[in-house]
Design a protein around this motif. Structure first.
Motif, PDB file in Angstrom:
ATOM      1  N   PRO A 295     -66.004  -5.889  49.744  1.00  0.00           N
ATOM      2  CA  PRO A 295     -66.487  -7.119  49.117  1.00  0.00           C
ATOM      3  C   PRO A 295     -67.830  -7.576  49.676  1.00  0.00           C
ATOM      4  O   PRO A 295     -68.242  -7.168  50.757  1.00  0.00           O
ATOM      5  CB  PRO A 295     -65.383  -8.129  49.429  1.00  0.00           C
ATOM      6  CG  PRO A 295     -64.761  -7.623  50.683  1.00  0.00           C
ATOM      7  CD  PRO A 295     -64.823  -6.128  50.605  1.00  0.00           C
ATOM      8  N   ILE A 296     -68.475  -8.450  48.903  1.00  0.00           N
ATOM      9  CA  ILE A 296     -69.743  -9.044  49.296  1.00  0.00           C
ATOM     10  C   ILE A 296     -69.671 -10.552  49.070  1.00  0.00           C
ATOM     11  O   ILE A 296     -68.729 -11.048  48.450  1.00  0.00           O
ATOM     12  CB  ILE A 296     -70.924  -8.452  48.492  1.00  0.00           C
ATOM     13  CG1 ILE A 296     -70.755  -8.751  46.991  1.00  0.00           C
ATOM     14  CG2 ILE A 296     -71.078  -6.967  48.758  1.00  0.00           C
ATOM     15  CD1 ILE A 296     -71.968  -8.376  46.145  1.00  0.00           C
ATOM     16  N   ASN A 297     -70.668 -11.253  49.553  1.00  0.00           N
ATOM     17  CA  ASN A 297     -70.740 -12.696  49.329  1.00  0.00           C
ATOM     18  C   ASN A 297     -71.424 -12.998  47.999  1.00  0.00           C
ATOM     19  O   ASN A 297     -72.418 -12.353  47.643  1.00  0.00           O
ATOM     20  CB  ASN A 297     -71.520 -13.368  50.459  1.00  0.00           C
ATOM     21  CG  ASN A 297     -70.727 -13.392  51.753  1.00  0.00           C
ATOM     22  OD1 ASN A 297     -69.578 -13.807  51.773  1.00  0.00           O
ATOM     23  ND2 ASN A 297     -71.344 -12.931  52.835  1.00  0.00           N
ATOM     24  N   PHE A 298     -70.887 -13.966  47.274  1.00  0.00           N
ATOM     25  CA  PHE A 298     -71.505 -14.466  46.048  1.00  0.00           C
ATOM     26  C   PHE A 298     -72.118 -15.839  46.341  1.00  0.00           C
ATOM     27  O   PHE A 298     -71.511 -16.656  47.044  1.00  0.00           O
ATOM     28  CB  PHE A 298     -70.476 -14.621  44.926  1.00  0.00           C
ATOM     29  CG  PHE A 298     -69.927 -13.319  44.402  1.00  0.00           C
ATOM     30  CD1 PHE A 298     -70.702 -12.169  44.371  1.00  0.00           C
ATOM     31  CD2 PHE A 298     -68.622 -13.248  43.934  1.00  0.00           C
ATOM     32  CE1 PHE A 298     -70.193 -10.972  43.877  1.00  0.00           C
ATOM     33  CE2 PHE A 298     -68.103 -12.063  43.441  1.00  0.00           C
ATOM     34  CZ  PHE A 298     -68.891 -10.917  43.416  1.00  0.00           C
ATOM     35  N   PRO A 299     -73.285 -16.118  45.801  1.00  0.00           N
ATOM     36  CA  PRO A 299     -73.893 -17.445  46.019  1.00  0.00           C
ATOM     37  C   PRO A 299     -73.126 -18.536  45.281  1.00  0.00           C
ATOM     38  O   PRO A 299     -72.703 -18.340  44.138  1.00  0.00           O
ATOM     39  CB  PRO A 299     -75.306 -17.280  45.447  1.00  0.00           C
ATOM     40  CG  PRO A 299     -75.218 -16.142  44.485  1.00  0.00           C
ATOM     41  CD  PRO A 299     -74.168 -15.225  45.007  1.00  0.00           C
ATOM     42  N   GLU A 300     -72.945 -19.658  45.930  1.00  0.00           N
ATOM     43  CA  GLU A 300     -72.243 -20.777  45.307  1.00  0.00           C
ATOM     44  C   GLU A 300     -73.198 -21.645  44.481  1.00  0.00           C
ATOM     45  O   GLU A 300     -72.793 -22.267  43.502  1.00  0.00           O
ATOM     46  CB  GLU A 300     -71.540 -21.623  46.374  1.00  0.00           C
ATOM     47  CG  GLU A 300     -70.370 -20.899  47.041  1.00  0.00           C
ATOM     48  CD  GLU A 300     -69.336 -20.391  46.038  1.00  0.00           C
ATOM     49  OE1 GLU A 300     -69.073 -21.100  45.039  1.00  0.00           O
ATOM     50  OE2 GLU A 300     -68.807 -19.285  46.251  1.00  0.00           O
ATOM     51  N   ARG A 301     -74.460 -21.708  44.899  1.00  0.00           N
ATOM     52  CA  ARG A 301     -75.441 -22.491  44.145  1.00  0.00           C
ATOM     53  C   ARG A 301     -76.080 -21.595  43.091  1.00  0.00           C
ATOM     54  O   ARG A 301     -76.629 -20.531  43.407  1.00  0.00           O
ATOM     55  CB  ARG A 301     -76.501 -23.048  45.089  1.00  0.00           C
ATOM     56  CG  ARG A 301     -75.952 -24.013  46.126  1.00  0.00           C
ATOM     57  CD  ARG A 301     -77.057 -24.590  46.986  1.00  0.00           C
ATOM     58  NE  ARG A 301     -77.975 -25.410  46.187  1.00  0.00           N
ATOM     59  CZ  ARG A 301     -79.033 -26.034  46.701  1.00  0.00           C
ATOM     60  NH1 ARG A 301     -79.322 -25.890  47.996  1.00  0.00           N
ATOM     61  NH2 ARG A 301     -79.809 -26.777  45.929  1.00  0.00           N
ATOM     62  N   VAL A 302     -76.024 -22.039  41.844  1.00  0.00           N
ATOM     63  CA  VAL A 302     -76.595 -21.258  40.748  1.00  0.00           C
ATOM     64  C   VAL A 302     -78.052 -21.663  40.582  1.00  0.00           C
ATOM     65  O   VAL A 302     -78.402 -22.567  39.818  1.00  0.00           O
ATOM     66  CB  VAL A 302     -75.808 -21.471  39.433  1.00  0.00           C
ATOM     67  CG1 VAL A 302     -76.403 -20.596  38.318  1.00  0.00           C
ATOM     68  CG2 VAL A 302     -74.339 -21.135  39.633  1.00  0.00           C
ATOM     69  N   GLU A 303     -78.904 -20.986  41.326  1.00  0.00           N
ATOM     70  CA  GLU A 303     -80.339 -21.209  41.252  1.00  0.00           C
ATOM     71  C   GLU A 303     -81.052 -19.899  41.564  1.00  0.00           C
ATOM     72  O   GLU A 303     -80.540 -19.058  42.306  1.00  0.00           O
ATOM     73  CB  GLU A 303     -80.784 -22.308  42.218  1.00  0.00           C
ATOM     74  CG  GLU A 303     -80.462 -22.019  43.670  1.00  0.00           C
ATOM     75  CD  GLU A 303     -80.821 -23.183  44.582  1.00  0.00           C
ATOM     76  OE1 GLU A 303     -80.955 -24.310  44.074  1.00  0.00           O
ATOM     77  OE2 GLU A 303     -80.950 -22.952  45.806  1.00  0.00           O
ATOM     78  N   GLU A 304     -82.216 -19.728  40.981  1.00  0.00           N
ATOM     79  CA  GLU A 304     -82.933 -18.464  41.136  1.00  0.00           C
ATOM     80  C   GLU A 304     -83.426 -18.293  42.569  1.00  0.00           C
ATOM     81  O   GLU A 304     -83.945 -19.237  43.183  1.00  0.00           O
ATOM     82  CB  GLU A 304     -84.107 -18.401  40.165  1.00  0.00           C
ATOM     83  CG  GLU A 304     -84.795 -17.041  40.138  1.00  0.00           C
ATOM     84  CD  GLU A 304     -85.787 -16.918  38.992  1.00  0.00           C
ATOM     85  OE1 GLU A 304     -85.678 -15.974  38.203  1.00  0.00           O
ATOM     86  OE2 GLU A 304     -86.671 -17.800  38.885  1.00  0.00           O
ATOM     87  N   SER A 305     -83.273 -17.075  43.084  1.00  0.00           N
ATOM     88  CA  SER A 305     -83.758 -16.758  44.415  1.00  0.00           C
ATOM     89  C   SER A 305     -85.286 -16.635  44.385  1.00  0.00           C
ATOM     90  O   SER A 305     -85.833 -15.752  43.719  1.00  0.00           O
ATOM     91  CB  SER A 305     -83.146 -15.438  44.908  1.00  0.00           C
ATOM     92  OG  SER A 305     -83.821 -14.957  46.053  1.00  0.00           O
ATOM     93  N   THR A 306     -85.963 -17.510  45.105  1.00  0.00           N
ATOM     94  CA  THR A 306     -87.431 -17.454  45.122  1.00  0.00           C
ATOM     95  C   THR A 306     -87.926 -16.209  45.842  1.00  0.00           C
ATOM     96  O   THR A 306     -88.963 -15.640  45.476  1.00  0.00           O
ATOM     97  CB  THR A 306     -88.008 -18.713  45.802  1.00  0.00           C
ATOM     98  OG1 THR A 306     -87.428 -18.852  47.107  1.00  0.00           O
ATOM     99  CG2 THR A 306     -87.689 -19.952  44.978  1.00  0.00           C
ATOM    100  N   LEU A 307     -87.191 -15.765  46.856  1.00  0.00           N
ATOM    101  CA  LEU A 307     -87.585 -14.565  47.593  1.00  0.00           C
ATOM    102  C   LEU A 307     -87.456 -13.330  46.706  1.00  0.00           C
ATOM    103  O   LEU A 307     -88.363 -12.480  46.665  1.00  0.00           O
ATOM    104  CB  LEU A 307     -86.726 -14.408  48.849  1.00  0.00           C
ATOM    105  CG  LEU A 307     -87.009 -13.177  49.722  1.00  0.00           C
ATOM    106  CD1 LEU A 307     -88.462 -13.178  50.204  1.00  0.00           C
ATOM    107  CD2 LEU A 307     -86.043 -13.124  50.905  1.00  0.00           C
ATOM    108  N   ALA A 308     -86.338 -13.219  45.978  1.00  0.00           N
ATOM    109  CA  ALA A 308     -86.153 -12.078  45.077  1.00  0.00           C
ATOM    110  C   ALA A 308     -87.196 -12.095  43.969  1.00  0.00           C
ATOM    111  O   ALA A 308     -87.764 -11.047  43.616  1.00  0.00           O
ATOM    112  CB  ALA A 308     -84.755 -12.106  44.476  1.00  0.00           C
TER     113      ALA A 308
END
Length: 399
Positions: A295-308
């Protein structure tokens, strides 16, 4: 890094839909990789095979009267080989239990890839409420189904999440979380829900086109480093027939994002000249190694990753830098020669011919007195070698 969250994956697994046509070797690789997934045995699989193109049907019908070209005959044979392979998987599945169930849908008519996907996805997702979608050149990680099903369960009630992508650009992952959100719903191994797909429409109307402002188009084009919106324009003008760009535009209208893994759970195997708009230089889009971490971690906040976003924009910018004239000339001649070789021996012969140097025997190159050698191929960077466009993940999916 915090310990990965344990996700529920077995709670009503999503059906898998695989779209095929006439590439038996690719289809076999895709299914073998899918069978290696732990959750395959508990999943239902629906395989769609598009019908033969009219020209191929006519060549079979007229074979006795005037003969059949090698190219057409190979296409018919390859189409039959895909059908026979899927039928063999169905027989084996009864004894070996690769999947919970396998259903094979053979189309009578050739719909083309775009219409085949739209129809197949709509049929299955409206029945099951969710879906996992593959095409015949998507080779999956052994944990691909775990990732897709866990993400579908995790975000099922959050309509700000439009879809789940198993692919990501091969960008620097330092500082990125296990997964992140960004704006484009990619089509190389993806999943979604019926209450999102219900809004999908291949709308080519002028009203729809005019509903996008300059700032909208700038966002869609990653602030100028890409030209995704032109694919809508080409569809609107009838010069292209795709579906994925419309999914992106509709998702944008709904202010929704797509989940991406920091490292791809799939490899695109169609960069061998056998697919539409997929040249072998397109391997620049594949990861060095497929992701097998779950498994991996999923982000809880639905917002675009600025770094990605920053790194993807840099990838796109470097990819689309103007190529030297010698590289452009070489790529054009190579594409012409590949087309000639495909006419000789069919798409499955294409890669062997190029790898072995038979491309140099192309009548085009001989008749125009071009003296080419692979030893004089221009030495360029990995990014410059690709003739795949900045939006290849859309362009290559044409009907």
């Amino acid at each position: 890094m915090p310990e990965a969250t344990k996700h529920s994956t077995h709670s009503t697994l999503a059906p898998i839909v695989l779209f095929t046509y006439n590439r038996p070797k690719h289809t076999k690789k895709t299914l073998e990789a899918l069978i290696a997934n732990e959750l395959a045995k508990d999943s239902e699989l629906f395989v769609y095979q598009d019908g033969l193109q009219p020209a191929c049907k006519n060549s079979v019908r007229d074979r006795q009267k005037k003969g059949t070209s090698t190219h057409m005959a190979d296409m018919v044979q390859a189409h039959n080989e895909v059908r026979e392979y899927i039928e063999s998987i169905m027989r084996e599945n009864a004894a070996k239990g690769y999947f919970k169930r396998v259903e094979f849908i053979q189309r009578e008519q050739n719909l083309g890839l775009a219409d085949s996907i739209i129809d197949g996805v709509s049929t299955i997702i409206n029945t099951y409420g969710k879906i996992i979608v593959l095409e015949d050149d998507i080779v999956t990680s052994p944990v691909f189904l775990q990732y897709c099903n866990a993400a579908l369960n995790h975000y099922k009630n959050d309509k700000r999440v439009w879809s789940i992508s198993a692919w990501n650009y091969p960008i620097d992952t330092q500082g990125l979380e296990d997964s992140f959100f960004w704006r484009i719903p990619h089509c190389w191994g993806w999943a979604s829900w019926s209450n999102r797909w219900q809004y999908f429409k291949r709308d080519m109307s002028l009203d729809f086109k005019n509903s996008f402002s300059k700032s909208d188009i700038a966002y869609i084009n990653l602030d100028g480093v890409a030209d995704y919106f032109s694919h809508f324009t080409l569809n609107h003008k009838g010069r292209l027939k795709t579906w994925a760009i419309f999914n992106y535009l509709v998702a944008y209208k709904h202010h929704a994002l797509t989940l991406m893994p920091k490292v791809s759970y799939i490899v695109q195997s169609g960069f061998d000249g056998s697919g539409v708009h997929c040249g072998d230089e397109g391997n620049v889009f594949n990861p060095k190694q497929v992701n097998q971490n779950f498994p991996i971690n999923f982000p809880e906040r639905v917002e675009e990753s600025t770094l990605a976003l920053e790194r993807i924009r840099a990838f796109e910018h470097k990819l689309n830098m103007p190529k030297p004239f010698a590289t452009r000339a070489w790529n054009k001649l190579r594409r012409i020669a590949k087309a000639q070789i495909t006419r000789w021996g069919g798409a499955e012969y294409n890669k062997h011919a190029i790898d072995s140097g038979l491309i140099l025997e192309s009548p085009y190159l001989q008749n125009t007195h071009f003296l080419l050698s692979f030893s004089c191929k221009p030495q360029t960077s990995q990014y410059q070698q690709t003739h795949t466009t900045r939006s290849s993940m859309f362009m290559q999916k044409v009907a």
